[in-house]
Scaffold this active site. Sequence first.
Site, mmCIF file in Angstrom:
data_model
loop_
_atom_site.group_PDB
_atom_site.id
_atom_site.type_symbol
_atom_site.label_atom_id
_atom_site.label_comp_id
_atom_site.label_asym_id
_atom_site.label_seq_id
_atom_site.Cartn_x
_atom_site.Cartn_y
_atom_site.Cartn_z
ATOM 1 N N TYR A 130 -1.698 -0.351 9.743
ATOM 2 C CA TYR A 130 -2.857 -1.526 8.562
ATOM 3 C C TYR A 130 -1.483 -0.479 7.633
ATOM 4 C CZ TYR A 130 -4.101 -0.985 4.100
ATOM 5 O OH TYR A 130 -4.494 -1.528 2.122
ATOM 6 N N SER A 153 0.559 -1.183 0.285
ATOM 7 C CA SER A 153 -0.105 0.363 0.089
ATOM 8 C C SER A 153 0.653 1.320 -0.032
ATOM 9 C CB SER A 153 -1.427 0.200 1.511
ATOM 10 O OG SER A 153 -1.384 1.480 1.619
#
Length: 265
Positions: A155, A142
């Site tokens: 995350y 990401s």
Amino acid sequence: MRIAGKVFLLTGAGSGMGREMAHQLIAKGAKVAALDIHLPQLLETKQICSADDTNFLTLEVDISNRAAVLALPDQVIAHFGHVDGIINNAGIIQPFVRVNELSFDAIERVMDVNFYGTVAIVKAFLPHLLARPEAHIVNISSMGGFLPVPGQSIYGASKAAIKLFSEGLYTELKDTSVRVTVVFPGAIATNITGNSGVEVPSSPGSSGMVALPATDAARIILAGMVNNQFHVFVGSDSKFMNILCRIAPEFATNFIRKKMKALLG
């Protein structure tokens, strides 16, 4: 690595980028072992792909269940005869809160799915990939894996772990038939918040980010695999922030903090 005639395991295939990658893989002549925790969404993907059992295998699996993951290669090979690639797309986000307010259960769930689930998939399938004349591992990290996002610190840590895990795999497998690509999507139009059971806090402001359609993200990711790219940055925001983080990491960190501040209050 070419796509036509190959067999791919694709996680998170029930929606978003996973669904779009499944559609594009089938359209390019591949066979897909499609995995997701949500069976109804998987069946919708199969219908959208106009696929049947000859080129689409439906696998309802929670990738944080290691025993279920380790049983997958036998299921895929029994159905298709072999496997040529894995695309680790499945992932969840955390509640939009600071670490101080985040429970250990939420922390462990994010790490179990995003990191340990990906590692388990790789460990399960790598011996079979090494036996193929040409094979590929695609791991979805990401933009949050190289850029700290407030309210998504765990995350981001899970996706940073995917980055270094993938880069380590790349070096270990350099002299084999298995290539490795790590992908850094920016803002993509998917339902990851709903699939993660997370609500986005209401905010009077806007982060200013325009989400890239999942169809375009899938096309970029698969092109990166075909071209054996090491890193694939998906979206103008990911490309821009990668450069900014390298040139001025503290400035980039404060920049994204200002963008996201309204979400945390």
